[in-house]
Design an enzyme around this catalytic site. Structure first.
Site, PDB file in Angstrom:
ATOM      1  N   ASP A 247     -15.593  97.072  32.235  1.00 20.84           N
ATOM      2  CA  ASP A 247     -16.933  97.338  31.131  1.00 20.84           C
ATOM      3  C   ASP A 247     -16.058  97.699  29.659  1.00 20.84           C
ATOM      4  O   ASP A 247     -16.053  98.564  29.657  1.00 20.84           O
ATOM      5  CB  ASP A 247     -17.926  97.925  31.773  1.00 20.84           C
ATOM      6  CG  ASP A 247     -18.085  97.223  32.632  1.00 20.84           C
ATOM      7  OD1 ASP A 247     -19.114  95.822  33.120  1.00 20.84           O
ATOM      8  OD2 ASP A 247     -18.749  97.768  34.005  1.00 20.84           O
TER       9      ASP A 247
ATOM     10  N   ASP B  77      -9.247  99.441  32.614  1.00 22.46           N
ATOM     11  CA  ASP B  77     -10.971 100.008  32.762  1.00 22.46           C
ATOM     12  C   ASP B  77     -11.467  98.467  32.859  1.00 22.46           C
ATOM     13  O   ASP B  77     -11.154  97.154  32.706  1.00 22.46           O
ATOM     14  CB  ASP B  77     -11.535 100.329  32.366  1.00 22.46           C
ATOM     15  CG  ASP B  77     -12.807 100.760  32.197  1.00 22.46           C
ATOM     16  OD1 ASP B  77     -13.715 100.986  33.085  1.00 22.46           O
ATOM     17  OD2 ASP B  77     -13.354 100.302  30.723  1.00 22.46           O
TER      18      ASP B  77
HETATM   19  P1  TMP Z   1     -16.296 100.177  33.508  1.00 22.45           P
HETATM   20  O1  TMP Z   1     -15.949 101.458  34.312  1.00 22.45           O
HETATM   21  O2  TMP Z   1     -15.619  99.090  34.118  1.00 22.45           O
HETATM   22  O3  TMP Z   1     -16.352 100.862  32.140  1.00 22.45           O
HETATM   23  O4  TMP Z   1     -17.943 100.352  34.241  1.00 22.45           O
HETATM   24  C1  TMP Z   1     -18.561 101.687  33.446  1.00 22.45           C
HETATM   25  C2  TMP Z   1     -19.866 101.212  32.520  1.00 22.45           C
HETATM   26  O5  TMP Z   1     -21.080 100.746  32.589  1.00 22.45           O
HETATM   27  C3  TMP Z   1     -20.058 102.670  32.173  1.00 22.45           C
HETATM   28  O6  TMP Z   1     -19.639 102.114  30.792  1.00 22.45           O
HETATM   29  C4  TMP Z   1     -21.729 102.745  31.915  1.00 22.45           C
HETATM   30  C5  TMP Z   1     -21.732 101.193  32.338  1.00 22.45           C
HETATM   31  N1  TMP Z   1     -23.906 101.304  33.611  1.00 22.45           N
HETATM   32  C6  TMP Z   1     -24.411 100.478  32.873  1.00 22.45           C
HETATM   33  O7  TMP Z   1     -24.323  99.738  32.102  1.00 22.45           O
HETATM   34  N2  TMP Z   1     -25.896 100.339  33.431  1.00 22.45           N
HETATM   35  C7  TMP Z   1     -25.260 101.505  34.683  1.00 22.45           C
HETATM   36  O8  TMP Z   1     -26.744 101.152  35.179  1.00 22.45           O
HETATM   37  C8  TMP Z   1     -24.373 102.352  35.520  1.00 22.45           C
HETATM   38  C9  TMP Z   1     -24.975 103.222  35.930  1.00 22.45           C
HETATM   39  C10 TMP Z   1     -23.281 102.367  33.879  1.00 22.45           C
HETATM   40 MG    MG Z   2     -15.938 101.074  30.618  1.00 21.92          MG
END
Ligand code: TMP
Ligand code: MG
Length: 289
Positions: A40, A38
């Site tokens: 974030d 993953d």
């Molecule tokens: P990931 O799959 O790379 O972890 O990304 C998903 C992350 O993005 C999740 O933890 C929620 C975050 N997110 C935001 O911070 N702002 C937003 O507007 C959206 C839709 C998701």
């Molecule tokens: Mg994540």
């Protein structure tokens, strides 16, 4: 076996099973290994000096490319839906439609902002985005050993790529599945491409990309890194999987979520802002330790 597994941040439900999986993967050889991670809050830091670090979406949301009014709406969405994302009392089934709602609303707002492609690099450069400590070793080592790294993210592909490009680690062994922006001829954002990837449909996303996993069919051993329970299905497209070692970062709401993370991840890293444990595992599996 791996001294970092005794770090205070490490929790394991079944250390014996972890050891067996590691031994079996070591025996199979690093030419049978692939890494699926993953992005974030897994490859990037959750916090630095007590301040939260941004997700791909946050990098844009906080930037000068977004109007004040839109920033407020995006913040409201974050304040509404993030607590749902990490709520240990709600089931995935209950959260799923709400997460689709979050992503859909956020992407609609971003599309209204007429974001210009050429400014993305500037915005990333000015942001507080930070890869976890140890990222250089992580990316370099995988590249040097020609181990494929799939970054599977519900964030924004264009932003994520820019983060790793600016960090100098977007090597040829790195492949990204994510939400990519669709720009018009003038370079203005008009939509997001393809099927939406949100936090709870990574299994479906994996199954849409059979070609990638077909190419990697000689690599049935997987090291999986995530920070959400939705990340556990990222390896569902892997051909005839033999061993999978799942490492989960538990960044937030630690006490409430500890048990569910221990039940589903083989190794849980509590408030650990480094890639030390994944790196130690990789060094072990490539015979460097
Ligand atoms: P990931 O799959 O790379 O972890 O990304 C998903 C992350 O993005 C999740 O933890 C929620 C975050 N997110 C935001 O911070 N702002 C937003 O507007 C959206 C839709 C998701
Ligand atoms: Mg994540």
């Amino acid at each position: 076996m791996i001294s970092e597994l005794s770090n205070p941040s490490v929790l394991m439900r079944d250390p014996q099973k972890v050891e067996e999986t590691l031994q079996s993967m070591l025996k199979a050889g690093s030419n049978t290994l692939q890494v699926i991670s993953d992005f974030d809050m897994t490859l990037t830091r959750f916090a630095y000096k007590g301040k939260r670090c941004p997700t791909c979406h946050n990098i844009l949301d906080n930037s000068e490319l977004i109007s004040q009014e839109c920033k407020e709406k995006l913040k409201e969405l974050l304040n509404t839906y993030y607590p749902i994302e990490i709520d240990s009392l709600r089931s995935i089934d209950e959260k799923l439609p709400l997460m689709v709602e979050w992503w859909t609303k956020a992407h609609e707002l971003l599309v209204q902002q007429k974001i210009r492609k050429e400014l993305l690099a500037v915005v990333v450069r000015k942001s507080d985005a930070m890869l976890r400590e140890g990222f250089q070793l992580f990316f370099d080592h995988l590249n040097e050993h020609s181990i494929p790294l799939l970054i599977f993210s519900a964030g924004i592909g264009d932003i994520l790529e820019e983060v790793i490009r600016q960090a100098g680690v977007f090597y040829s062994n790195v492949k990204v599945f994510s939400n990519y922006m669709d720009f018009d001829e003038a370079g203005v954002l008009r939509a997001f491409k393809g099927e939406l990837i949100h936090i709870y449909n990574k299994r479906e996303g994996a199954l849409l990309n059979t070609g990638h996993f077909q190419e990697l069919r000689a690599r049935p051993n997987v090291l999986l890194l995530g920070d959400s329970l939705g990340d556990l299905t990222m390896a569902d497209g892997v051909h005839k999987i033999e061993n999978v070692l799942k490492i989960g970062f538990l960044n937030d709401k630690v006490e409430e979520r500890k048990q569910s993370y221990l039940d589903s991840y083989d190794i849980v890293l509590v408030n650990d802002e480094t890639l030390d444990v994944p790196n130690a595992v990789l060094l072990y599996l490539t015979g460097n330790k």
